[in-house]
Design a protein around this motif. Structure first.
Motif, short mmCIF file in Angstrom:
data_model
loop_
_atom_site.label_atom_id
_atom_site.label_comp_id
_atom_site.label_asym_id
_atom_site.label_seq_id
_atom_site.Cartn_x
_atom_site.Cartn_y
_atom_site.Cartn_z
N ARG A 31 85.43 106.26 -55.17
CA ARG A 31 85.35 107.65 -55.64
C ARG A 31 84.88 107.75 -57.10
NH1 ARG A 31 89.97 110.02 -56.03
NH2 ARG A 31 91.31 108.19 -55.91
N LEU A 32 83.84 107.02 -57.43
CA LEU A 32 83.29 107.07 -58.78
C LEU A 32 82.58 108.39 -59.03
CD1 LEU A 32 84.01 104.06 -58.69
CD2 LEU A 32 81.80 103.57 -59.73
N ASN A 33 82.72 108.91 -60.24
CA ASN A 33 81.97 110.12 -60.60
C ASN A 33 80.50 109.77 -60.85
OD1 ASN A 33 81.63 109.31 -63.40
ND2 ASN A 33 83.76 109.90 -63.76
N THR A 34 79.69 110.78 -61.11
CA THR A 34 78.25 110.54 -61.24
C THR A 34 77.93 109.61 -62.41
OG1 THR A 34 78.09 112.63 -62.46
CG2 THR A 34 77.48 112.67 -60.15
N ARG B 100 80.81 95.01 -71.05
CA ARG B 100 82.18 94.87 -71.55
C ARG B 100 82.42 95.61 -72.87
NH1 ARG B 100 81.27 89.25 -69.74
NH2 ARG B 100 82.42 88.96 -67.79
N VAL B 101 81.34 95.94 -73.56
CA VAL B 101 81.51 96.60 -74.86
C VAL B 101 80.86 97.97 -74.92
CG1 VAL B 101 81.72 94.40 -76.08
CG2 VAL B 101 79.46 95.42 -75.81
N ASP B 102 80.59 98.58 -73.78
CA ASP B 102 79.89 99.87 -73.79
C ASP B 102 80.84 101.05 -73.94
OD1 ASP B 102 81.02 100.15 -71.28
OD2 ASP B 102 79.14 100.51 -70.21
N GLY B 103 82.15 100.79 -73.96
CA GLY B 103 83.13 101.85 -74.16
C GLY B 103 83.72 102.42 -72.89
N ALA B 104 83.23 101.96 -71.74
CA ALA B 104 83.69 102.52 -70.47
C ALA B 104 84.87 101.78 -69.88
CB ALA B 104 82.53 102.52 -69.46
N SER C 233 88.27 109.83 -61.66
CA SER C 233 88.41 110.13 -63.08
C SER C 233 87.27 111.05 -63.49
CB SER C 233 88.38 108.86 -63.93
OG SER C 233 87.10 108.26 -63.86
N ASN C 234 87.46 111.78 -64.58
CA ASN C 234 86.35 112.60 -65.07
C ASN C 234 85.78 112.08 -66.39
OD1 ASN C 234 88.28 113.39 -66.90
ND2 ASN C 234 88.40 115.52 -66.20
N ASP C 235 86.37 111.03 -66.96
CA ASP C 235 85.84 110.34 -68.14
C ASP C 235 85.42 111.29 -69.25
OD1 ASP C 235 85.98 107.50 -67.44
OD2 ASP C 235 84.56 108.01 -65.85
N PRO C 236 86.36 112.04 -69.82
CA PRO C 236 85.99 112.99 -70.89
C PRO C 236 85.38 112.33 -72.12
CG PRO C 236 88.38 112.74 -70.73
CD PRO C 236 87.80 112.08 -69.52
N GLN C 237 85.59 111.01 -72.29
CA GLN C 237 84.99 110.29 -73.42
C GLN C 237 83.66 109.63 -73.05
OE1 GLN C 237 86.32 110.55 -76.49
NE2 GLN C 237 87.81 111.91 -75.48
N GLY C 238 83.17 109.92 -71.86
CA GLY C 238 81.94 109.28 -71.39
C GLY C 238 80.73 109.53 -72.27
N PHE D 176 83.20 127.53 -54.29
CA PHE D 176 82.68 126.24 -54.75
C PHE D 176 82.58 125.30 -53.55
CE2 PHE D 176 83.60 122.14 -57.26
CZ PHE D 176 82.26 121.93 -57.50
N ALA D 177 81.44 124.65 -53.41
CA ALA D 177 81.15 123.84 -52.22
C ALA D 177 81.86 122.49 -52.23
CB ALA D 177 79.65 123.63 -52.09
N TYR D 178 82.24 122.01 -53.41
CA TYR D 178 82.75 120.65 -53.52
C TYR D 178 84.18 120.64 -54.07
CZ TYR D 178 77.69 119.83 -53.17
OH TYR D 178 76.39 119.83 -52.77
N HIS D 179 84.67 119.46 -54.45
CA HIS D 179 86.00 119.33 -55.03
C HIS D 179 85.97 119.75 -56.50
CE1 HIS D 179 88.19 117.23 -51.79
NE2 HIS D 179 87.02 116.71 -51.50
N ASP D 180 87.05 120.40 -56.94
CA ASP D 180 87.17 120.77 -58.34
C ASP D 180 87.52 119.53 -59.15
OD1 ASP D 180 87.69 121.82 -60.80
OD2 ASP D 180 89.11 123.35 -60.13
N GLN D 181 86.60 119.13 -60.05
CA GLN D 181 86.79 117.90 -60.82
C GLN D 181 87.25 118.17 -62.25
OE1 GLN D 181 86.46 115.36 -58.94
NE2 GLN D 181 85.09 116.02 -57.31
N ASN D 182 87.32 119.44 -62.64
CA ASN D 182 87.68 119.80 -64.02
C ASN D 182 86.71 119.18 -65.02
OD1 ASN D 182 89.25 121.18 -65.92
ND2 ASN D 182 90.54 119.39 -66.29
N ILE D 183 85.42 119.27 -64.72
CA ILE D 183 84.36 118.78 -65.61
C ILE D 183 83.52 119.98 -66.04
CG2 ILE D 183 82.30 117.34 -65.77
CD1 ILE D 183 83.54 115.46 -63.74
N PRO D 184 83.29 120.16 -67.33
CA PRO D 184 82.48 121.30 -67.79
C PRO D 184 81.08 121.30 -67.15
CG PRO D 184 83.63 120.29 -69.64
CD PRO D 184 83.82 119.37 -68.45
N ALA D 185 80.48 122.48 -67.10
CA ALA D 185 79.24 122.65 -66.34
C ALA D 185 77.97 122.42 -67.15
CB ALA D 185 79.19 124.04 -65.73
#
Length: 512
Positions: A384-387, A506-510, A36-41, A185-194
């Motif tokens: 496969r968790l994102n950073t 449990r309540v951090d929004g993730a 996932s790329n978690d756009p609301q992270g 690009f050296a890695y996988h395209d994750q569609n996450i802004p830079a």
């Protein structure tokens, strides 16, 4: 006695899984596609700051601006001139450097997990942060110290990356390889802004936190940061201003973390003999017993008697998780444990020795908290968790274990309970004699707290990790270091401590 035999039975069941675990120095994994790329992270609840927007960075230039195009040309030129060594380094850092910096922390913990020996006159020197060269060198990275270093590192990563995610999806500046498709690009395209670079956040925060925790490694950590930042540019994802913004966030959140660390009470955890003796004497007045160090020559004071007074992350106070009083020596419950330990000593098996050795985590290792960080890293890669989610995993894991260590050390010096080697005539351990009281077992508390966090984040692994925690607990009984009630109470204590951290998770929004 039913509880300890249940513990043994469970350990037997999970041993088939646990016996294949190795102690790595570096996890072998390559770039992978995030699940996932978690756009609301950027809206998740951080720990040290109130919101991701608290850390300020400049508004980025547009990708069609002359300034950005100049940066793009610089990035392309650097990639075209990449050496074989740089390519190898690029593969090493992967697209989840949170795991790599956690490994670097574990390596430093193992390197500095060396107990200072006695002077020629029989006195024992204490590492001094004001004189890290020593002798002895600072720090002595024992389990409480390790849990604290990992907690501050992980919390800084998590908060810094929440901030990075906030700005990434606010400004939505595309990665360099999308702006110019001729850039590889050296890695996988994750569609996450830079903008800003999440890797740069991690690199800068890591260098600053770990330098404070391991001051003699300042030059080494600076080299690793430089190497990492160079790899980020060579990956084809970022231009220099992406990195600059990430470094700014990383350094700012690290400063906030270290400000908390400077007042958390750790500097007072290792005290002098007068205070140490007074703590022991107070326990003797309360209970009629006190732990006596069995080393020769004897250290004048136990390990970090006041770690139980260090500021906790999520538990309101140590009394909230302090376990009940252990059995009084001479009672039937105590004598049953004496019999059990004698039986283990007289009837050692290959399986018990293997369990004891695997969970020893003694001098020269990354300690029990490090052991659970290794498990977490493997699950992060497996799922496969994102950073950002990787940082969240480590942050909750290490806060829970640090709180567990504080709770455990409070119990150790409040009850000041003697170890088996002190109360059983002629008894010998097969795993050394730690320089602090018995009740409760640190391995048990750290492991139970860590396992509950991992069970929550990785529910598919819940049975496995809880079984590992039970195995870690019984390993100390097999080794003769602890009473069974140290392990049983410590396991429950660790689970109780973890619940306070899980309430926050449990309540951090993730979500999970």
């Amino acid at each position: 006695m039913k509880k300890i035999y249940s513990l043994i039975a469970l350990c037997t069941l999970v041993f088939v899984f646990a016996c294949n675990k190795d102690l790595p120095t570096e996890l072998e994994f390559s770039s992978y596609e995030f699940n996932s790329n978690d756009p609301q992270g950027g809206n998740w609840k951080p720990i040290l700051i109130s919101a991701g927007s608290d850390l300020k960075i400049p508004v980025p230039t547009a990708t069609n601006s002359p300034a950005y195009q100049a940066e793009l040309a610089k990035t392309k030129s650097a990639i075209q001139g990449m050496t074989a060594g740089q390519r190898k380094t690029l593969v090493y850092w992967t697209n989840n450097p949170v795991v790599r910096w956690n490994e670097i922390a574990l390596e430093l913990i193992a390197k500095y997990n060396l107990i200072p020996g006695p002077n020629a006159d029989g006195t024992y020197p204490v590492p001094n942060p004001a004189d890290p060269q020593g002798p002895p060198a600072f720090p002595f990275a024992h389990p409480p110290y390790a849990s604290r270093a990992l907690a501050y590192l992980s919390v800084a990563h998590f908060d810094g990356l929440i901030s990075a995610w906030h700005y990434k999806f606010l400004y939505n500046r595309a990665p360099a390889y999308q702006v110019d498709p001729s850039i590889p690009f050296a890695y996988h395209d994750q569609n996450i802004p830079a903008y800003p670079s999440d890797g740069a956040v991690v690199a800068a925060a890591s260098r600053k936190i770990l330098t404070a925790m391991f001051p003699l490694e300042a030059a080494y950590l600076e080299r690793r940061e430089k190497e990492h930042l160079e790899s980020l540019l060579l990956s084809g994802e970022f231009v220099p201003s992406d990195l600059d913004a990430g470094v700014s966030i990383g350094e700012e959140i690290a400063a906030l973390a270290l400000k908390r660390a400077s007042t958390d009470g750790m500097k007072n955890a290792q005290t002098n003999q007068v205070v140490g003796d007074s703590i022991a004497n107070e326990a003797f007045k309360r209970f009629g017993w006190k732990w006596i160090n069995q080393e020769s020559p004897q250290r004048p004071v136990g390990l970090t008697p006041l770690f139980g007074k260090v500021k906790m992350w999520n538990v309101p106070n140590v009394e909230a998780t302090r376990p009940p009083m252990p059995p009084k020596p001479g009672t039937p419950e105590f004598e049953a444990d004496v019999k059990l330990l004698k039986e283990y000593a007289a009837n050692s098996t290959a399986e018990r020795r293997r369990i004891t050795n695997f969970w020893q985590d003694g001098l020269g290792t990354y300690t029990p908290p490090g052991h659970w960080n290794d498990f977490a890293a493997r699950f992060i890669v497996k799922y496969r968790l994102n950073t950002l989610r990787a940082a969240r995993t480590f942050a909750y894991l290490n806060m829970a274990m640090m709180d567990g260590g504080i709770s455990c050390w409070d119990a150790k010096y409040y009850y000041h309970y003697p170890r088996p080697i002190q109360l059983i005539p002629g008894f010998e351990t097969i795993a050394g004699t730690p320089n602090f009281p018995a009740y409760t077992s640190g391995h048990s508390v750290f492991s139970a707290a860590g396992s509950e966090i991992l069970a929550y984040i990785f529910p598919e692994e819940a049975k496995l990790v809880r079984g590992w925690a039970e195995e870690a607990a019984i390993s100390r009984v097999y080794g003769g270091i602890h009473w069974s009630f140290d392990a049983i109470a410590g396991t429950q204590q660790g689970r109780n401590v973890a619940q306070y951290t899980l309430e926050k998770a449990r309540v951090d929004g993730a979500g999970r």
